[in-house]
Design an enzyme around this catalytic site. Structure first.
Site, mmCIF file in Angstrom:
data_model
loop_
_atom_site.group_PDB
_atom_site.id
_atom_site.type_symbol
_atom_site.label_atom_id
_atom_site.label_comp_id
_atom_site.label_asym_id
_atom_site.label_seq_id
_atom_site.Cartn_x
_atom_site.Cartn_y
_atom_site.Cartn_z
ATOM 1 N N ASP A 260 44.591 29.507 42.747
ATOM 2 C CA ASP A 260 44.756 30.994 41.711
ATOM 3 C C ASP A 260 45.896 31.408 42.279
ATOM 4 O O ASP A 260 46.247 31.973 43.593
ATOM 5 C CB ASP A 260 43.965 31.949 41.036
ATOM 6 C CG ASP A 260 44.091 32.695 40.148
ATOM 7 O OD1 ASP A 260 44.217 32.743 38.793
ATOM 8 O OD2 ASP A 260 44.890 34.089 40.392
ATOM 9 N N ILE A 261 46.750 31.747 41.634
ATOM 10 C CA ILE A 261 48.164 32.173 42.146
ATOM 11 C C ILE A 261 48.190 33.745 41.847
ATOM 12 O O ILE A 261 47.953 34.657 40.659
ATOM 13 C CB ILE A 261 49.520 32.038 41.406
ATOM 14 C CG1 ILE A 261 49.962 30.641 41.251
ATOM 15 C CG2 ILE A 261 51.221 32.908 41.793
ATOM 16 C CD1 ILE A 261 51.103 30.283 39.923
ATOM 17 N N GLU A 303 47.460 30.742 35.440
ATOM 18 C CA GLU A 303 48.047 30.630 36.425
ATOM 19 C C GLU A 303 47.351 29.862 37.784
ATOM 20 O O GLU A 303 46.959 30.074 38.712
ATOM 21 C CB GLU A 303 48.455 31.907 37.259
ATOM 22 C CG GLU A 303 46.974 33.050 37.542
ATOM 23 C CD GLU A 303 46.921 33.944 36.411
ATOM 24 O OE1 GLU A 303 47.014 34.778 36.686
ATOM 25 O OE2 GLU A 303 47.373 33.349 35.060
#
Length: 405
Positions: A260-261, A303
């Site tokens: 996960d960004i 994301e």
């Protein structure tokens, strides 16, 4: 019974015109990637009738029209068809070569009509030009990266038949009494029968080619994320279940990463959603650079990405995840000259005695990823390091299950 060549030419011209106009009406129903080769094919079909019409008027119109212009138009028509096949096969066009062939046809026809008059010479010249163009079309079909479909074999076969006929036409010297192209002979009957059948059969094959390509593209779009080009959620679940079944059957290890960004919303807020899209694509590019060719990457959220790692235990997967995290941290991603840091929290999970199906593997790996978020972000956490019953997932974090994919 004599084969009346002018009538055959007029019939061929009429059939080519009708088929070309009918095909032109269907162009709007195809995507842009197919419209370009189809436009070229249509132009080739619509140019051919003028060539055959001028051939059929030999003796009724000036020679420069019925010989030079007619042959030039025929070479131009085949050039369009050849270029259509090259672009369809995702090859660069040979515009320069086609212009050279047209130029040679015009110059050669002028010389062989007015300077050194020779019907056989003109036959050889145009037969060589058409045979070469047809060979280029066949090469485009059989040298493409995708597997060859039956419609493609059909179009290639029609072109190869044309090449064979052109070779025979060059090899057989016309009889002494053969003075005009419109005179009947067995070979002329074969040539113009082929000319009449080519627009019908080859165009049908080409339309089937485009239809199969369209179906393949639609099927591909149903399995990938259109922005990043990696697999989507549903396809990830299908591939993960297959990988788990293989892992169990052969006793091999299997691990999963959920990435996960970090602070992705901040990128969108500060630089705009276009910058966010570029960041997602950059992350995927880095993932491809770090992960192995056998690993599967999928985008499962805004994301958030999943990587399926066959033949990797948790320790190997954690090392790979750490290299990926470092590569993201070291990336030189920027937007309009402004550096934009890329950071990610990564959870690692592996198949084992307590994790034996996709639903459990996803849940435990997701808990590890969210533990990385809660403990400072920009780090890797393995599911085995979480205490039993430890809740690494925030209260508003939705439960991940294989059924939701």
């Amino acid at each position: 019974m004599n084969f009346h060549i002018p009538t055959a030419m007029q019939l061929t011209a009429t059939m080519s015109m009708i088929i070309g106009l009918a095909l032109a009406l269907t162009l709007t129903g195809f995507p842009a990637t197919l419209r370009q080769p189809m436009r070229l094919w249509v132009r080739g079909l619509l140019i051919q009738p003028f060539s055959y019409a001028l051939f059929s008027l030999r003796g009724q119109v000036p020679d420069w029209l019925s010989i030079i212009v007619a042959n030039a138009l025929l070479v131009i028509a085949f050039a369009h068809i050849t270029e259509a096949l090259r672009i369809y096969s995702r090859k660069s066009p040979l515009t320069g070569l086609m212009l050279v062939l047209v130029g040679l046809a015009v110059v050669g026809e002028i010389l062989l009509t007015y300077v050194w008059p020779s019907l056989y010479g003109r036959i050889i010249l145009i037969s060589v030009m058409i045979g070469l163009q047809a060979s280029i079309g066949v090469e485009a079909i059989y040298r493409k990266q995708d597997s060859i479909t039956r419609p493609e074999h059909l179009v290639a076969l029609m072109l190869l038949v044309g090449v064979a006929i052109m070779i025979v036409r060059v090899a057989i010297v016309p009889a002494p009494g053969f003075m005009e192209l419109t005179m009947s002979s067995p070979l002329q009957g074969i040539v113009f029968t082929y000319a009449a059948l080519l627009p019908v059969i080859a165009t049908s094959g080409f339309l089937l080619m485009c239809g199969e390509r369209l179906n393949k593209d639609l099927a591909r779009l149903a399995t990938i994320d259109p922005l990043t080009g990696v697999y989507n959620r549903r396809t990830m679940a299908e591939l993960a279940n297959k990988a788990i079944a293989t892992s169990k059957r052969h006793g091999r290890s299997l691990s999963l990463l959920i990435l996960d960004i970090d602070h992705f919303k901040r990128i969108n807020d500060q630089f705009g959603h276009e910058a966010g899209d570029l960041a997602l694509c950059r992350v995927v590019e880095i993932m491809h650079g770090v992960l192995r060719g056998s690993d599967v990457i999928a985008r499962i959220g805004g994301e958030e990405f999943v990587a399926i790692l066959p033949d990797s235990n948790e320790a190997a997967a954690a090392n790979l995840a750490e290299r990926l995290r470092e590569r993201l941290e070291e990336s030189d991603f920027s937007v309009s000259g402004w550096p934009v840091p890329l950071r990610a929290s990564i959870g690692v999970g592996s198949m084992g005695p307590s994790i034996s199906n996709l639903e459990t593997l996803l849940r435990e790996t997701d808990r590890a990823m969210y533990a990385a978020k809660r403990t400072g972000r920009n780090r890797v956490v393995a599911a085995s390091t979480l205490e039993k019953g430890q809740d690494g997932v925030a209260g508003d974090r939705p439960e991940i299950s294989s059924g939701s994919y």
